[in-house]
Enzyme design. Structure first.
Site, PDB file in Angstrom:
ATOM      1  N   ASN A   1      33.032  53.543 -40.939  1.00 47.33           N
ATOM      2  CA  ASN A   1      34.066  54.412 -41.320  1.00 47.33           C
ATOM      3  C   ASN A   1      34.448  53.653 -42.873  1.00 47.33           C
ATOM      4  OD1 ASN A   1      36.551  55.542 -42.138  1.00 47.33           O
ATOM      5  ND2 ASN A   1      37.391  54.980 -40.561  1.00 47.33           N
TER       6      ASN A   1
ATOM      7  N   GLU B   1      45.065  55.314 -38.807  1.00 46.36           N
ATOM      8  CA  GLU B   1      45.743  55.309 -39.972  1.00 46.36           C
ATOM      9  C   GLU B   1      46.425  56.698 -40.228  1.00 46.36           C
ATOM     10  OE1 GLU B   1      42.158  53.677 -42.171  1.00 46.36           O
ATOM     11  OE2 GLU B   1      42.660  51.622 -40.953  1.00 46.36           O
TER      12      GLU B   1
ATOM     13  N   HIS C   1      42.243  58.856 -36.086  1.00 47.07           N
ATOM     14  CA  HIS C   1      42.134  57.633 -36.473  1.00 47.07           C
ATOM     15  C   HIS C   1      43.546  57.202 -36.627  1.00 47.07           C
ATOM     16  CE1 HIS C   1      41.695  54.022 -38.748  1.00 47.07           C
ATOM     17  NE2 HIS C   1      40.304  53.938 -38.067  1.00 47.07           N
TER      18      HIS C   1
ATOM     19  N   GLU D   1      40.282  52.383 -30.045  1.00 46.38           N
ATOM     20  CA  GLU D   1      40.415  51.433 -31.261  1.00 46.38           C
ATOM     21  C   GLU D   1      41.829  50.725 -31.147  1.00 46.38           C
ATOM     22  OE1 GLU D   1      37.848  52.056 -34.749  1.00 46.38           O
ATOM     23  OE2 GLU D   1      39.571  53.332 -35.022  1.00 46.38           O
TER      24      GLU D   1
ATOM     25  N   GLY E   1      41.000  45.763 -38.702  1.00 48.34           N
ATOM     26  CA  GLY E   1      41.060  45.203 -39.869  1.00 48.34           C
ATOM     27  C   GLY E   1      41.953  43.794 -39.896  1.00 48.34           C
TER      28      GLY E   1
ATOM     29  N   SER F   1      37.692  45.254 -35.587  1.00 50.54           N
ATOM     30  CA  SER F   1      37.068  44.149 -36.158  1.00 50.54           C
ATOM     31  C   SER F   1      35.696  43.850 -35.647  1.00 50.54           C
ATOM     32  CB  SER F   1      37.963  42.993 -35.970  1.00 50.54           C
ATOM     33  OG  SER F   1      39.343  43.033 -36.576  1.00 50.54           O
TER      34      SER F   1
ATOM     35  N   LYS G   1      36.480  54.698 -44.998  1.00 55.04           N
ATOM     36  CA  LYS G   1      37.887  54.722 -45.488  1.00 55.04           C
ATOM     37  C   LYS G   1      37.899  55.024 -47.098  1.00 55.04           C
ATOM     38  CE  LYS G   1      39.372  51.875 -41.659  1.00 55.04           C
ATOM     39  NZ  LYS G   1      40.123  50.819 -41.112  1.00 55.04           N
TER      40      LYS G   1
END
Ligand code: PGA
Length: 249
Positions: free
Chosen positions: A17, A106, A104, A173, A179, A212, A19
């Site tokens: 991904n 985010e 996701h 996730e 991240g 990660s 992003k």
């Protein structure tokens, strides 16, 4: 369940991904380096990358589509209309996009995406011949309060309601692992992926782990019997790292 059943029954899907990274020029440079690094004999592995929308057509020119497919980072449930900043299934199909990431963490966090909206997006993908990659996962606070399984169960039940499990990828996730460099312990990720599979009630569904994932932990993650692939953010931006992940042992 013993490990070989995973390979006989379910598809292995390694997804990147990107992003809000990578211009068209970056995309060309990446693919020039990445494609020769992918081991051709590992054709059982489906490799997917979700570039930003602006780079999708560049990506489509370069991909041979045998083992390298394109995902979108989102999909809307309407065919067209006054939905500024959204993207329709038809727009994606025009560029040979086959998968769509939805839910996701985010957009859940920054744009308050709800399970109901995520469900509409997932159903829209399936209705239009795209496979949704539906992301679920708990925050650190939820995990520390012992609520991880309850939160994930709610996200799975509401987000996947009415979807077809035979045309679906779910990515577990944990938000605290995205991240941050903190990977969820492989056994724990395996346990949650098993829970998700049980909730869906379809043994063949592909379940990924994300958060990660790096060249130095991919082999352990992929040795888990309920983890059928990975969704990779940061490490998918570097051709050598992502190739090592795709060529996991
Ligand atoms: P990360 O991102 O690999 O950089 O942790 C994962 C994701 O957001 O899907």
């Amino acid at each position: 369940m013993i490990l070989w059943i995973k390979y006989l029954v379910r598809k292995t899907v390694i997804a990147g991904n990107w992003k809000m990274h990578m211009t068209c020029a970056d995309t060309k440079k990446f693919l020039d380096q990445f494609i020769p690094l992918i081991e051709k004999n590992k054709s059982d592995r489906n490799i997917i990358i979700a570039p930003p929308y602006t780079a999708i057509s560049t990506f489509a020119e370069y991909s041979n589509f045998n083992y390298l497919n394109i995902a979108s980072q989102n999909i809307h449930w309407e065919e067209s209309g006054a939905f500024t900043a959204e993207i329709s299934p038809e727009m994606l199909l025009e560029h040979k996009v086959k998968y769509a990431i939805v839910g996701h963490s985010e957009p859940r966090k920054y744009f308050s995406e709800s399970d109901e909206q995520i469900n509409k997006r997932a159903k829209s993908a399936q209705a239009n011949g795209l496979t949704p990659i539906v992301c679920v996962g708990e925050t650190l606070e939820q995990r520390e309060r012992g609520e991880a399984e309850r939160i994930i169960s709610r996200q799975v039940e509401q987000g996947l309601e009415g979807t077809n499990p035979s045309d679906l990828i779910v990515a577990y996730e944990p938000i605290w692992a995205i991240g941050t460099g903190k990977t969820c312990e492989a056994q724990e990720a395996n346990k949650i992926c098993n829970l998700i599979r049980k909730l869906i009630g379809y043994d063949e569904v592909t379940i990924q782990y994300g958060g990660s994932v790096k060249p130095n932990n991919i082999d352990e993650i992929m040795s888990m019997n309920h983890i059928d692939g990975v969704l990779v953010g940061g490490a998918s931006l570097d051709p050598k790292s992502f190739a090592r992940i795709a060529n996991y042992k």
